[in-house]
Structure formats: structure tokens, C-alpha cells
Design an enzyme around this catalytic site. Structure first.
Site, PDB file in Angstrom:
ATOM      1  N   CYS A  51      -2.284   9.469   2.444  1.00  0.00           N
ATOM      2  CA  CYS A  51      -1.815   8.929   1.165  1.00  0.00           C
ATOM      3  C   CYS A  51      -2.817   9.108   0.038  1.00  0.00           C
ATOM      4  O   CYS A  51      -2.441   9.062  -1.135  1.00  0.00           O
ATOM      5  CB  CYS A  51      -1.456   7.452   1.308  1.00  0.00           C
ATOM      6  SG  CYS A  51      -2.831   6.427   1.884  1.00  0.00           S
ATOM      7  N   GLU A 102       0.875  -1.179   0.000  1.00  0.00           N
ATOM      8  CA  GLU A 102       0.000   0.000   0.000  1.00  0.00           C
ATOM      9  C   GLU A 102       0.907   1.221   0.000  1.00  0.00           C
ATOM     10  O   GLU A 102       1.460   1.592   1.030  1.00  0.00           O
ATOM     11  CB  GLU A 102      -0.921  -0.013   1.229  1.00  0.00           C
ATOM     12  CG  GLU A 102      -1.901  -1.167   1.257  1.00  0.00           C
ATOM     13  CD  GLU A 102      -2.956  -1.072   0.179  1.00  0.00           C
ATOM     14  OE1 GLU A 102      -3.123   0.012  -0.423  1.00  0.00           O
ATOM     15  OE2 GLU A 102      -3.628  -2.088  -0.077  1.00  0.00           O
TER      16      GLU A 102
END
Length: 466
Positions: A244, A210
Site C-alpha cells: 500500500c 488504513e
């Protein structure tokens, strides 16, 4: 001396014993994880405030409640997730039992980041425990207060023969990655992601990465710009921009920019007051190194809104940059702070071309009153996730997978996707011991008649005996 060998050996032995496979054991661990959140809520809020100056509102919304929601979902659905999944059969296998069995991988490693140190630790942990794995958890050493709680308090709630928290920085993580794991789940930067993937490759260990990247946000000329400004400012400045999936730059026409910038200024003032530095709703940058990098990015383009900073408090004001060139540092690296550059494009075609020339982002946003514009951006681009006319709300649905594509990562999780990520999907077919007369036509000596019968029987189609 290897600091991790004994711990990993203990966990492997626990897994081989079959202790983690039973549904009741998994449910018990998940319930204990829920108690950890409930009984230490204030402690966790205080730790998040110490590390990131995170408000109770943001802590509750983005850390605690999401983690608890994942636990509750797994508790409600675990038994159905664990069931063998029957699959359609062809004529050749009609008398057989064919199914997919979800099995735990074994010993898994979760390496968590510092920006959402609770959410991005516990949500994958829920999936790993639900799937029946033994887990090594490596929290970030940068979010020190949350790391301390996870290391000292969380193990009291989980079976320590099957779970362990390990601490350390890059050197210790490197030593840890020298060991063989059955699965590695990493959240962090693409640079470190490459290191993790390289280490995993030595053992042929599967990974979920991720990562992040530069998330585009296209703003069409046909918009209610104050609404757009409110939404973009909120999700750019949430957690002081250390998210993010936050938008890393806006693409819009120069005419739209002239109206959007004042609207963003109004949104910032409305949210954080005339002096955002004194607002309890605005977070702080996690550390000095990260602050200094962001301070350097303030020199890119021209500051249209904000631009102030305070090194002692690690404060960066909500900032909008204009006249930004594609070659400047602020457009070459993920920002990870409350700084938003605006890049001018002549229209949708140029915006789509700008997006598709770059690496695939973790998230992509498009704002327009015209639904066809939003649908076209969706159709002609690729990203880990997409949201039209809002920001990162797709992450709040456990029924949607979360993950990147290309340089923004690989793999997916949230909800049942987490359970599937940490499960090996084993293909199983059980055939009766007899009926040899029926199956003997596949044996030599071969004949064209037998071949025609076999080919017809092997066609992939759902077939049911009446």
C-alpha cells in the site's frame, strides 16, 4: 441464525469481568503471541510462499521480524504506557490530582488484508492486546494459507475467552459489521473502507481506516539516477508490488526519464536476472481477479521495460510505462502490482501542483541531491507518510506513526501509537472532599470580584506551589 452472536457475547462478558485489564494478563498474551511466531516460523513462511510466492527474505523482513519487533517493544514498555499521565494544572486545580488514564475500549474488531497477511494482522493485534481489549480477528479469505494458520494455530496461544478468529468473505464480514463493536480497525481499499465506516456509524463506533491510494514519487533532475532506479525498483517490486505504500507513479522531466528508464532496466536485471519470472526473489499476484486487472493496466501508455505476463503463474514482469496520460486507468486507481508509470512534468512546481490536485496519498517520496528540493516537496504537500531519497523505510520505525490522511485513511498505529489507538484516554480530576471555603466563590450570588479571581485562577498555565 446469527453465526457470531454467541462468540461476541462470550467476549463481552470476559471484558466486563475485568480479566483483560491487569498488566500481567496483557503481558502474558503478548508473550504467547511471540511464542506463536517463534514456534511456527517455518509454517508461516510456507504459507506466505503458497499465497504470494513470497521469499524467505521478504517474509522475514516484512512480516515476521516486524511483528516480533512490535511484540518486544510492547513487552518492554507496557507498564510505562499504562501509567496515568499527569497533566499541568492551573491555580484553580492546584490542590487536585489531574491525569489521563488509558483504558481499553472493550470489544474490538480487526479486519486484515491479504497483501501482508501476517504483519497487517499481528501488528494491530499487538496494540489491541497491549491496551487490554478483547479482540475479534477477521483475516483475509484471499490469502488462504495464512488464514488457515491464523484460524487453526493462533487461538491455541491466546486466551480464547478474550480472543476469537472469525472466517468468511464479504457476506460474512457484512454480517459481522451489523454488530456493535467498541472499536474497529480496518486495513484495505478505500471502497471497502467506506462500507466499514458506514456500518460503524450506525453504532457510533470509532474506527481506524488504513487505506491506500496513488503514492507519488518525484525524481529531481539533480540525482544519481542509478541509485534512484535501484531504490525505486526495489520498493515497487517488493512483494510483487502489492504494497500500500509502494510508489504508484514517478514524476520527472522528460530528460530525466530518458536516463532513468535504462537505469531501471539495469536494476531489474541486477535484482531478478535476465528472466525475472525464474527469480526466486520476485513474488506473484495473489489471485486471478487481481492478475486480470493488472494485465489490463499493461495496455496503458507505452511499455518501456517489461510488460510480460503469465496467467497460469499469475506472473507480471517488473514493468515501466511511459507516455502515460493522467486520464488512463493506470493513473486513476491504485495499481497494486509491479507496474510503474512515469508521468512527465516540467519541474518541481508542476510536480507539486500535480500531487496537490489529487487525493492525499498514504505515502510520498522525493529524490534529489539538493536537500532543499526534498524539503520543499515535504513542506508543500500532504500525505500519510513521507520519505526523502528512499522508499517506505519510514514504516520500519516503531517510533513513527503509520496511517493515512483524507482518502488514504484515518488514525495511526505502530509502537506506542498502536497502544494509544486502542486505548480510551480518560480525563480524570480528583478533588479533596473539603476546602469548601476556597471553592465557594464560584457559587451564586455572583460578583465581579469573584469573577476576576476565578478567571485569573482558570488561566491555562503550569503552576506549582512552593
Amino acid at each position: 441464525m446469527d453465526p457470531f452472536a454467541d462468540t461476541l457475547q462470550r467476549l463481552r462478558e470476559a471484558f466486563r469481568s475485568g480479566r483483560t485489564r491487569a498488566a500481567e494478563f496483557r503481558l502474558a498474551q503478548l508473550r504467547s503471541l511471540g511464542r506463536f511466531l517463534e514456534e511456527n516460523k517455518q509454517l508461516l513462511q510456507e504459507a506466505l510462499a503458497q499465497d504470494l510466492h513470497k521469499s524467505v527474505f521478504e517474509s522475514e523482513v516484512s512480516e515476521i521480524r516486524i511483528s516480533q519487533g512490535e511484540i518486544n517493544l510492547a513487552l518492554r514498555n507496557l507498564r510505562s504506557w499504562m501509567k496515568d499521565e499527569k497533566v499541568p494544572k492551573n491555580l484553580a486545580t492546584q490542590l487536585d490530582s489531574a491525569f489521563i488514564r488509558k483504558e481499553p475500549f472493550g470489544l474490538v474488531l480487526i479486519i486484515a488484508p491479504w497483501n501482508y497477511p501476517l504483519n497487517l494482522t499481528l501488528v494491530p493485534l499487538v496494540g489491541a492486546l497491549a491496551a487490554g481489549n478483547c479482540v475479534v480477528l477477521k483475516p483475509s479469505e484471499i490469502s488462504k494459507s495464512v488464514e488457515k494458520v491464523l484460524a487453526e494455530v493462533l487461538p491455541r496461544y491466546l486466551d480464547q475467552s478474550c480472543f476469537s478468529v472469525v472466517l468468511g468473505g464479504p457476506e460474512e464480514t457484512g454480517q459481522l459489521l451489523e454488530h456493535r463493536f467498541d472499536y474497529i480497525f480496518f486495513t484495505g481499499s478505500p471502497r471497502v473502507g467506506k462500507i466499514v465506516m458506514s456500518a460503524a456509524a450506525k453504532h457510533l463506533t470509532p474506527v481506524t481506516l488504513e487505506l491506500g491510494g496513488k503514492n507519488p514519487c518525484y525524481v529531481d533532475d539533480d540525482c544519481d539516477l542509478q541509485t534512484v532506479a535501484n531504490r525505486v525498483v526495489w520498493f515497487r517490486c517488493f512483494n510483487a508490488g502489492q504494497t500500500c505504500v509502494a510508489p504508484d507513479y514517478v514524476l520527472c522531466s522528460r530528460e530525466t526519464q530518458e536516463r532513468l528508464v535504462p537505469a531501471m532496466q539495469r536494476a531489474i536485471t541486477c535484482f531478478y536476472g535476465d528472466d525475472p519470472k525464474s527469480s526466486p526473489s520476485l513474488g506473484r499476484i495473489i489471485g486471478d481477479k487481481q492478475f486480470q486487472r493488472l494485465q489490463g493496466l499493461l495496455g496503458c501508455g507505452r511499455v518501456a521495460v517489461g510488460g510480460q505476463s503469465d496467467e497460469r503463474e499469475r506472473y507480471i514482469a517488473p514493468t515501466v510505462l511511459v507516455d502515460v496520460q493522467e486520464t488512463e486507468p493506470v493513473m486513476q486507481e491504485e495499481i497494486f502490482g509491479p507496474i510503474l508509470p512515469i508521468v512527465n512534468v516540467r519541474g518541481l512546481d508542476e510536480a507539486v501542483d500535480f500531487i496537490t490536485r489529487r487525493e492525499k496519498p498514504l505515502a510520498l517520496y522525493a529524490f534529489s541531491n539538493n536537500s532543499q528540493v526534498v524539503k520543499r516537496v515535504l513542506a508543500e504537500t500532504s500525505s500519510g507518510g513521507f520519505c526523502g531519497n528512499d522508499g517506505f523505510m519510514h514504516m520500519t520505525l516503531a517510533t513513527l506513526p503509520f496511517g493515512g490522511v483524507g482518502a488514504s485513511g484515518m488514525g495511526r498505529y505502530h509502537g506506542k501509537f498502536s497502544f494509544d489507538t486502542f486505548s480510551h484516554h480518560r480525563a480524570c480530576l480528583l478533588r479533596p472532599a473539603g476546602l469548601e471555603k476556597i471553592y465557594s466563590m464560584r457559587y451564586p450570588p455572583y460578583s465581579m470580584r469573584h469573577l476576576r479571581v476565578l478567571l485569573a485562577a482558570m488561566e491555562t498555565r503550569s503552576c506549582t506551589l512552593l
